[in-house]
Design a protein around this motif. Structure first.
Motif, mmCIF file in Angstrom:
data_model
loop_
_atom_site.group_PDB
_atom_site.id
_atom_site.type_symbol
_atom_site.label_atom_id
_atom_site.label_comp_id
_atom_site.label_asym_id
_atom_site.label_seq_id
_atom_site.Cartn_x
_atom_site.Cartn_y
_atom_site.Cartn_z
ATOM 1 N N TYR A 108 0.843 -1.086 -0.122
ATOM 2 C CA TYR A 108 -0.093 0.124 0.081
ATOM 3 C C TYR A 108 0.700 1.359 -0.005
ATOM 4 O O TYR A 108 0.294 2.549 -0.125
ATOM 5 C CB TYR A 108 -1.009 0.025 1.193
ATOM 6 C CG TYR A 108 -1.852 -1.151 1.292
ATOM 7 C CD1 TYR A 108 -2.651 -1.602 0.386
ATOM 8 C CD2 TYR A 108 -1.671 -2.202 2.455
ATOM 9 C CE1 TYR A 108 -3.564 -2.662 0.533
ATOM 10 C CE2 TYR A 108 -2.444 -3.458 2.272
ATOM 11 C CZ TYR A 108 -3.248 -3.589 1.481
ATOM 12 O OH TYR A 108 -4.167 -4.735 1.613
ATOM 13 N N HIS A 167 -1.617 3.885 1.110
ATOM 14 C CA HIS A 167 -2.988 4.066 0.391
ATOM 15 C C HIS A 167 -3.754 3.556 1.755
ATOM 16 O O HIS A 167 -5.018 3.816 1.697
ATOM 17 C CB HIS A 167 -3.303 3.582 -0.715
ATOM 18 C CG HIS A 167 -2.548 3.980 -1.906
ATOM 19 N ND1 HIS A 167 -3.359 5.310 -2.350
ATOM 20 C CD2 HIS A 167 -1.666 4.184 -2.731
ATOM 21 C CE1 HIS A 167 -2.450 5.839 -3.438
ATOM 22 N NE2 HIS A 167 -1.505 5.306 -3.328
ATOM 23 N N ARG A 168 -3.411 2.711 2.479
ATOM 24 C CA ARG A 168 -4.328 2.227 3.853
ATOM 25 C C ARG A 168 -3.429 1.571 4.965
ATOM 26 O O ARG A 168 -2.319 0.985 4.551
ATOM 27 C CB ARG A 168 -5.427 1.044 3.366
ATOM 28 C CG ARG A 168 -4.839 -0.066 2.652
ATOM 29 C CD ARG A 168 -5.898 -1.195 2.907
ATOM 30 N NE ARG A 168 -7.067 -0.933 2.048
ATOM 31 C CZ ARG A 168 -8.263 -1.279 2.736
ATOM 32 N NH1 ARG A 168 -8.438 -1.541 4.092
ATOM 33 N NH2 ARG A 168 -9.336 -0.990 1.982
ATOM 34 N N GLY A 172 -7.175 1.774 8.565
ATOM 35 C CA GLY A 172 -8.417 2.198 7.708
ATOM 36 C C GLY A 172 -7.521 2.799 6.437
ATOM 37 O O GLY A 172 -6.428 2.975 6.279
ATOM 38 N N THR A 173 -8.616 3.081 5.499
ATOM 39 C CA THR A 173 -8.181 3.869 4.261
ATOM 40 C C THR A 173 -7.796 5.215 4.421
ATOM 41 O O THR A 173 -8.059 5.842 5.447
ATOM 42 C CB THR A 173 -9.272 3.542 3.128
ATOM 43 O OG1 THR A 173 -10.392 4.502 3.472
ATOM 44 C CG2 THR A 173 -9.567 2.333 2.796
ATOM 45 N N ARG A 174 -7.217 5.823 3.390
ATOM 46 C CA ARG A 174 -6.916 7.295 3.695
ATOM 47 C C ARG A 174 -8.099 8.266 3.950
ATOM 48 O O ARG A 174 -8.294 9.181 4.760
ATOM 49 C CB ARG A 174 -6.265 7.917 2.195
ATOM 50 C CG ARG A 174 -4.848 7.313 2.194
ATOM 51 C CD ARG A 174 -4.146 7.895 0.906
ATOM 52 N NE ARG A 174 -3.670 9.260 1.358
ATOM 53 C CZ ARG A 174 -2.239 9.482 1.680
ATOM 54 N NH1 ARG A 174 -1.650 8.642 1.894
ATOM 55 N NH2 ARG A 174 -2.022 10.757 1.847
ATOM 56 N N GLU A 176 -10.938 7.134 5.205
ATOM 57 C CA GLU A 176 -11.381 6.694 6.499
ATOM 58 C C GLU A 176 -10.513 7.418 7.598
ATOM 59 O O GLU A 176 -11.176 7.830 8.763
ATOM 60 C CB GLU A 176 -11.436 5.141 6.920
ATOM 61 C CG GLU A 176 -12.684 4.670 6.183
ATOM 62 C CD GLU A 176 -12.297 3.007 5.940
ATOM 63 O OE1 GLU A 176 -13.359 2.281 5.619
ATOM 64 O OE2 GLU A 176 -11.182 2.431 6.386
#
Lengths: 267, 304
Positions: A108, A167-168, A172-174, A176
């Motif tokens: 990621y 990216h995560r 969580g993801t960016r 989130e």
């Protein structure tokens, strides 16, 4: 014309910069540093070059020194940003591109610049991430690089410690996490070049003296390969000449293990 | 963070270093190879100052010497090392791996934000990053805050007000007005957010001269100022002198073992004072470092 791999590597980092971008490199990053000056002198004359630990704007140093805050690095700059001026711009989203590396990098684009074996009891304590922990969240685009892919210990399935965010993360993801920057869009290693597809590294280009199997064996995460995988485009003669002129001491070579410096090519 | 209004703060290095309390929270000025407060670092080691909590933005031999001397309990830096040139900081690395040093690693921007909160008299400020990183886990003192306007949840970092900021400047006056060359790094913020600045300068000059050069840190932030020629050595203090790469290499080699680090400290710190230190470095070497600006060739020759 004969040239060496360190020269080509810098050219590939420079190619991740688009003309007009506001671009920054951190300290202890000689390849990225030379690449930014190369881009400014070749395909990206309108970029704004912010010189690493000096925060000097568009300097034209006579040479690249082995430390990031030698005064030669503000030669030719009529203005240097103040420290807080740079960081405010970075967290606000006004910096278009930053170069980041790490002793470990996952698929990621998360990077470990803190410790092999994690904290608080590291196996190997390395220097630390500087400002990356915050600005990796907010800078628009990140160019990631590594000169240690071949060791098999750099592109890992999971970082022992996440210093800079890709990216995560496991949290969580960016989106989130509320991160406003776009994350990594390129990752250049001494074996090949990756883009990020759906937030995961994907091999797009491979250096002509490297086999895909060799690259795959050095990559601890499952390798995704683009359908249009090709060899890396050779550098232009003028780009190699600029690398030599910009970095006459050869500080860029500090980033490579000896075997990589043996790789020579012809144009 | 009261102002310091004495008209004359010029003192000697020993008295100035005694203003740094064992166990204190100490901000280190400069960064990497530039303008580290080395004369004060050496004097703190001579005084056997202990249990320090140091904070700063990307440091090198200052922190490594203090760690080797056993002076630091908590290290809250964004980076400690010698870049790609000499690599990892040997004493720092060894102490971190042995568990002898609490590494509360931070980020340049987080430290900046915490000092700004202190400057503004606020208990905290939010940062957008840090969430989801290992750095967050190293800092149980951080919190979370929900923005009352947007509803976003951000990491809240507490105000950080150092007891003292150690700053080296190329010139200053007896009142403590300091001129620095860019990059100032965090020095202006440390000066504003700390209870006191203890400064060394390569040259004490008249107030008129420092004002003409440009006052970056005003006298009212400074509690003590010491004239310490080559006081940043082996790091640089432009425009006066470049950094001494060979000397830094000597430290990195020596510090590869605890015995080597101890021998270096004995030779260059414990058995001597700053005048003796300059004698060991030698006039010839200092002239080379001052001569960086003679030509591009002489500058490059320091690093080739």
């Amino acid at each position: 014309m004969k040239f060496t791999f360190d020269e080509w590597f810098v050219v590939e980092l420079a190619r991740t910069i688009r003309d007009g971008e506001v671009t920054f490199h951190g300290f202890a990053s000689p390849c990225a540093q030379v690449a930014m000056h190369l881009a400014k002198r070749t395909h990206a004359p309108n970029m704004m070059l912010i010189e690493g630990a000096m925060y000097a704007v568009n300097p034209t140093p006579a040479f690249i020194p082995p430390t990031g805050n030698d005064a030669v690095l503000k030669q030719g700059a009529v203005y240097s940003m103040r420290f807080e001026e740079f960081f405010d711009a970075a967290v606000r989203g006004d910096i278009d591109r930053m170069f980041l590396s790490g002793i470990q990098i996952d698929r990621y684009g998360n990077a470990n610049l803190t410790a092999v074996g994690g904290m608080p009891r590291p196996k190997v304590k390395i220097g630390g991430g500087g400002g990356g922990c915050n600005v990796s969240a907010t800078v628009r685009h990140l160019s990631i690089w590594s000169t240690n892919h071949r060791t098999g210990r750099c592109l890992v399935s999971a970082c022992d410690f996440i210093t800079d965010v890709g990216h995560r993360t496991p949290a969580g993801t960016r989106a989130e996490l509320g991160y406003t920057g776009g994350g990594p869009d390129w990752m250049v290693t001494e074996l090949g070049i990756f883009d990020f597809h759906e937030g995961r590294a994907r091999l797009r280009r491979i250096f002509p003296d490297v086999a895909v199997e060799e690259l795959e064996a050095a990559t601890a995460f499952d390798l995704e390969v683009a359908a249009d995988l090709t060899e890396v485009d050779p550098p232009e003669r003028s780009q190699i000449e600029w690398v030599r002129k910009l970095d006459p001491i050869g500080i860029r070579r500090n980033e490579f293990r000896p075997q990589e410096l043996q790789r020579t090519f012809g144009l | 963070m009261a102002f310091h209004l004495d008209a004359d703060k010029l003192t000697d290095l020993n008295s100035a270093a005694r203003l740094v309390p064992s166990g204190g929270l100490v901000a280190l000025g400069g960064s990497l190879s530039a303008r580290l407060p080395m004369a004060l670092v050496r004097e703190l080691i001579r005084l056997e100052t202990a249990e320090l909590h140091v904070v700063g933005s990307a440091h090198s031999i200052d922190v490594d010497l203090l760690v080797a001397a056993g002076a630091i309990k908590v290290c809250e830096q964004s980076y400690v090392g010698f870049e790609q040139d000499h690599g990892l900081a040997p004493a720092f690395r060894r102490a971190a791996q042995n568990g002898e040093l609490e590494v509360r690693e931070s980020c340049c921007d987080t430290v900046l934000t915490q000092i700004r909160a202190a400057e503004m008299g606020l208990p905290f400020l939010p940062v957008r990053g840090v969430k989801g990183t290992g750095i967050r886990e190293l800092h149980p003192e951080y919190g979370e805050v929900t923005c009352p306007f947007t509803g976003e949840t951000l990491v809240a970092v507490p105000a950080l007000s150092p007891d003292v900021a150690l700053i080296h400047a190329p010139m200053g006056d007896r009142a403590g007005n300091l001129h620095l060359e860019q990059p100032y790094v965090l020095d202006e913020r440390f000066a504003a957010g700390s209870a006191a600045v203890v400064a060394t300068v390569d040259r004490i000059v008249s107030t008129q001269e420092v004002a003409e050069a440009g006052i970056v840190i005003p006298a009212y932030r400074v509690a003590a100022v010491v004239e310490a020629p080559f006081g940043a050595h082996p790091t640089s203090a432009f425009p006066g002198y470049a950094y001494d790469r060979a000397h830094i290499a000597e430290w990195v080699r020596a510090a590869g073992t605890p015995q080597g680090a101890a021998a270096y400290l004995e030779q260059y710190v414990m058995s001597t004072d700053e005048a003796g230190y300059r004698e060991m470095i030698g006039e010839q070497r200092m002239a080379q470092l001052r001569g960086y600006s003679d030509s591009t060739e002489s500058w490059m020759s320091l690093y080739s």
